[in-house]
Design an enzyme around this catalytic site. Structure first.
Site, PDB file in Angstrom:
ATOM      1  CB  CYS A 110       1.359   4.301   6.013  1.00 24.15           C
ATOM      2  SG  CYS A 110       0.168   3.778   4.841  1.00 24.15           S
ATOM      3  CG  HIS A 235       1.912   2.019   8.845  1.00 20.84           C
ATOM      4  ND1 HIS A 235       0.558   2.479   9.113  1.00 20.84           N
ATOM      5  CD2 HIS A 235       1.964   1.349   7.929  1.00 20.84           C
ATOM      6  CE1 HIS A 235      -0.071   2.109   8.064  1.00 20.84           C
ATOM      7  NE2 HIS A 235       0.518   1.354   7.289  1.00 20.84           N
ATOM      8  CG  ASN A 265      -2.565  -0.072   6.007  1.00 17.34           C
ATOM      9  OD1 ASN A 265      -2.582   1.076   6.664  1.00 17.34           O
ATOM     10  ND2 ASN A 265      -1.515  -0.532   5.305  1.00 17.34           N
TER      11      ASN A 265
HETATM   12  O1  UT7 Z   1       0.681   0.792   4.429  1.00 18.78           O
HETATM   13  C1  UT7 Z   1       1.712   0.329   3.785  1.00 18.78           C
HETATM   14  C2  UT7 Z   1       1.414  -0.447   2.564  1.00 18.78           C
HETATM   15  N1  UT7 Z   1       1.195  -1.837   2.679  1.00 18.78           N
HETATM   16  C3  UT7 Z   1       1.814  -2.916   3.263  1.00 18.78           C
HETATM   17  O2  UT7 Z   1       2.583  -2.733   4.179  1.00 18.78           O
HETATM   18  C4  UT7 Z   1       1.388  -4.282   2.639  1.00 18.78           C
HETATM   19  C5  UT7 Z   1       2.686  -5.054   2.728  1.00 18.78           C
HETATM   20  N2  UT7 Z   1       2.656  -6.371   2.227  1.00 18.78           N
HETATM   21  C6  UT7 Z   1       1.887  -7.446   2.824  1.00 18.78           C
HETATM   22  O3  UT7 Z   1       1.651  -7.037   3.725  1.00 18.78           O
HETATM   23  C7  UT7 Z   1       1.824  -8.796   2.161  1.00 18.78           C
HETATM   24  O4  UT7 Z   1       2.951  -8.705   1.079  1.00 18.78           O
HETATM   25  C8  UT7 Z   1       0.480  -9.085   1.649  1.00 18.78           C
HETATM   26  C9  UT7 Z   1      -0.511  -9.147   2.794  1.00 18.78           C
HETATM   27  C10 UT7 Z   1      -0.156  -8.163   0.696  1.00 18.78           C
HETATM   28  C11 UT7 Z   1       0.497 -10.464   0.749  1.00 18.78           C
HETATM   29  O5  UT7 Z   1       1.149 -11.367   1.691  1.00 18.78           O
HETATM   30  P1  UT7 Z   1       2.262 -12.208   1.184  1.00 18.78           P
HETATM   31  O6  UT7 Z   1       2.575 -13.247   1.944  1.00 18.78           O
HETATM   32  O7  UT7 Z   1       3.383 -11.485   0.474  1.00 18.78           O
HETATM   33  O8  UT7 Z   1       1.520 -13.005  -0.282  1.00 18.78           O
HETATM   34  P2  UT7 Z   1       2.007 -12.990  -1.716  1.00 18.78           P
HETATM   35  O9  UT7 Z   1       1.520 -11.617  -2.491  1.00 18.78           O
HETATM   36  O10 UT7 Z   1       3.431 -13.633  -1.861  1.00 18.78           O
HETATM   37  O11 UT7 Z   1       0.946 -14.090  -2.225  1.00 18.78           O
HETATM   38  C12 UT7 Z   1       1.006 -15.399  -2.007  1.00 18.78           C
HETATM   39  C13 UT7 Z   1      -0.241 -16.142  -2.485  1.00 18.78           C
HETATM   40  C14 UT7 Z   1      -0.252 -15.834  -4.131  1.00 18.78           C
HETATM   41  O12 UT7 Z   1      -0.753 -16.943  -4.636  1.00 18.78           O
HETATM   42  P3  UT7 Z   1       0.240 -17.903  -5.384  1.00 18.78           P
HETATM   43  O13 UT7 Z   1       0.925 -17.097  -6.596  1.00 18.78           O
HETATM   44  O14 UT7 Z   1       1.228 -18.404  -4.564  1.00 18.78           O
HETATM   45  O15 UT7 Z   1      -0.762 -19.233  -6.052  1.00 18.78           O
HETATM   46  C15 UT7 Z   1      -1.512 -14.574  -3.946  1.00 18.78           C
HETATM   47  O16 UT7 Z   1      -2.147 -14.761  -5.314  1.00 18.78           O
HETATM   48  O17 UT7 Z   1      -1.414 -15.679  -1.811  1.00 18.78           O
HETATM   49  C16 UT7 Z   1      -2.321 -15.238  -2.942  1.00 18.78           C
HETATM   50  N3  UT7 Z   1      -3.297 -14.116  -2.089  1.00 18.78           N
HETATM   51  C17 UT7 Z   1      -4.271 -14.406  -1.728  1.00 18.78           C
HETATM   52  N4  UT7 Z   1      -5.022 -15.608  -1.333  1.00 18.78           N
HETATM   53  C18 UT7 Z   1      -6.033 -15.671  -0.575  1.00 18.78           C
HETATM   54  C19 UT7 Z   1      -2.968 -12.963  -2.458  1.00 18.78           C
HETATM   55  N5  UT7 Z   1      -3.928 -12.198  -1.521  1.00 18.78           N
HETATM   56  C20 UT7 Z   1      -4.681 -13.303  -1.210  1.00 18.78           C
HETATM   57  C21 UT7 Z   1      -6.058 -13.247  -0.485  1.00 18.78           C
HETATM   58  N6  UT7 Z   1      -6.383 -14.590  -0.065  1.00 18.78           N
HETATM   59  N7  UT7 Z   1      -6.598 -12.080  -0.271  1.00 18.78           N
END
Ligand code: UT7
Length: 310
Positions: A110, A235, A265
């Protein structure tokens, strides 16, 4: 050496097919509310090839610049999703445009567009007159559409700019920084024949830190401060990452460009898509200073301070 570089045209391309958060919620255990609140993404565009999207964006950048492809000295394609392993997708774009110069792919995930901007600038300092830089991606081919943790994030698209040689006084690239932390490779990867795997929380944490560091590095090099920056063009991965990095840098959110709500993204296409959006909506005036900042798999990062003069 009385040489510098400046951007003289830009263009974009997005696939027609739109996938909304509501569409994804039909097949995945997710919701529009979760995706919007956690990422800022509402919809993404899907389809096409890296080649075709790249050609469309490149041709419109060339048209705007009034440059014919035969007069280019280099074609750089920033992509992490080439259409084939061999040859570079840039070769195929070079042929389709009618260019007669060197062409190569550049994979810095990215951060690819910012890396390409610096490489293009370097080629111009070495004697090139016109360089075409494209960021084009078809990430949808590498997404596991059954994995809610990644499927909701990515989209396809392309953006391009034409760089032209100018005098040192009119040089538009005021400062830059590139970095890579290879030790973080495992937090975001895709093997041959596989899908994108990501430790979202870890990438988020690192992204904020390295965005701030690379911006401060470029500002220091240009002997500028964040108050001198009119617009931050980051980005487009996650609104919360952008907010958090901007808070730490001391920039209010209204001085950022965000297109991710409708593009998702798009990796190395995301910064040129945001740049083109800002320029075409009058958010960049002649003389404004823009701070471009990328981060991504690798983990790579890069920033560029540009004086806008189109
Ligand atoms: O281009 C560069 C590459 N990518 C990035 O920059 C992405 C960087 N990371 C992020 O943007 C965020 O970490 C995400 C958007 C991927 C995830 O957000 P988060 O606030 O960090 O969530 P998390 O991974 O801590 O997950 C929180 C909860 C989890 O459930 P539990 O364990 O709390 O019960 C996940 O299983 O949200 C759950 N979860 C979802 N729920 C509904 C993960 N994905 C989803 C989803 N819908 N799509």
């Amino acid at each position: 050496m009385n040489r510098g570089s400046r951007i003289i045209g830009y263009g974009t391309a997005l696939p027609e097919r739109v996938i909304t958060n509501h569409d994804l919620a039909q097949t995945l255990d997710t919701s529009d509310t979760w995706i919007t609140e956690r990422t800022g993404i509402k919809e993404r565009r899907i389809g096409g090839t890296t080649r075709a999207l790249g050609i469309e964006a490149a041709q419109s950048a060339l048209d705007m610049a009034g440059v014919e492809a035969k007069d280019l000295d280099a074609v750089i394609l920033a992509t992490t999703t080439p259409d084939r392993v061999i040859p570079a997708t840039a070769s195929s774009i070079q042929l389709a445009l009618g260019a007669r110069c060197g062409a190569f792919d550049l994979n810095a995930a990215c951060s690819g567009f910012v890396y390409g901007l610096n490489v293009g600038h370097g080629l111009i300092l070495a004697g090139a007159e016109k360089v075409l830089l494209i960021g084009s991606e078809t990430l949808s081919r590498f997404v596991d559409w059954e994995d809610r943790s990644t499927a909701v994030l990515f989209g396809d698209g392309a953006g391009a700019v034409v760089l032209s040689a100018t005098s040192a006084e009119d040089n538009a690239l005021l400062g830059w920084a590139l970095d890579c932390k290879g030790a973080l490779e495992k937090s975001l990867y895709c093997d041959f024949g596989g899908f994108i795997h990501m430790d979202g929380r870890e990438v988020f944490r690192q992204a904020v830190r390295i965005m701030v560091a690379t911006c401060e590095h470029a500002l220091q090099e240009a002997r500028l401060s964040i108050e001198d920056v009119d617009l931050v063009i980051p980005h487009q991965a996650n609104t919360r990452i952008i907010q958090s990095a901007c808070d730490k840098l001391g920039v209010s959110e209204d001085r950022t460009v965000q297109v991710l709500s409708w593009t998702g993204n798009t990796s190395s296409a995301s910064i040129p898509l945001a740049l083109a959006d800002a320029a075409s909506n009058g958010r960049l005036a002649g003389g404004d200073i823009a701070l471009l900042v990328g981060f991504g798999a690798g983990m790579t990062s890069g920033s560029a301070l540009l004086r806008w003069d189109l």
